[in-house]
Design a protein around this motif. Sequence first.
Motif: not given
Length: 266
Positions: A1-5, A7-16, A113-116, A93-102
């Motif tokens: 779960m920590i790894g999932s968290l 991974a999701a945080w990496t996208k959320l912390r984008r500066p914009a 899902l819990a980590g996200t 994650e669905y529309t960009t197709g990254t969910l499969r990689n995750l």
Amino acid sequence: MIGSLLAAWTKLRRPALLWGVYAATILVTVLVTTLTFSLADGGAPAGPPGAPGTGETLASLAEPTGLLRGLSGSVSVFGIIALCVAASATAGEYTTGTLRNLLIRQPRRVRLLAGTWAAVALFTLGGVLAATAVGAPMAAVLAGGLNIDTTAWYTADGLATSARTLGQVMLAAAGYATLGTALGVLTRAPIPAVALGFGWLFLVETIIVGTVDGSSRWLPGQLLSAVASHGTAEVGFAAALVTAAGYLVVAAAAATVSFARRDITA
């Protein structure tokens, strides 16, 4: 779960995204706090507490709850922002197709899902803390300009009340993030998820509350706002918390079952 968290945080912390969302929450808090103090009067309250210009007086703002009155009054807008961010982050994650990689890296779907969800919730709570860090000093400055006695804010009872208010706003914000995550999973597309969430909270609930007496006791957005405000005239804090928790449990369960069992086709 920590790894999932992480991974999701990496996208959320984008500066914009990070600075854009946090700036929006701060701006809303500053605006509501300014209106709350500038529209307060010295007479008897003319409306429910927490409504800028209708229920606040200089005396009520001098009470222990005055320091974070603007923060609690901003929770509805916080909720819309949190819901939209959560829905977009999850459905994206669905529309960009990254969910499969995750899922290749973390095949246990419930943990993913819990980590996200945890990452989105932490992101949302960070916005609340940022808004508090600006809103509280803003309230102190405005109170000084209006000669409001703020002694009660800084007593033991006042600080405990402010801590309680912050905790309740964070609970409500996390609730909105949970609803947004569930919408993202169930719709699998950011635009429908955001449209449904925004439309319900901003339009449908507003219409229902304005036309059906007592409906705020059963609407999820109104209940979460009541939690942040320590209850309202129509629903107490305990009732709002329990009923809102019921909605969140149902939404989380539906999203978990859908995420765990539905095929990933993109």
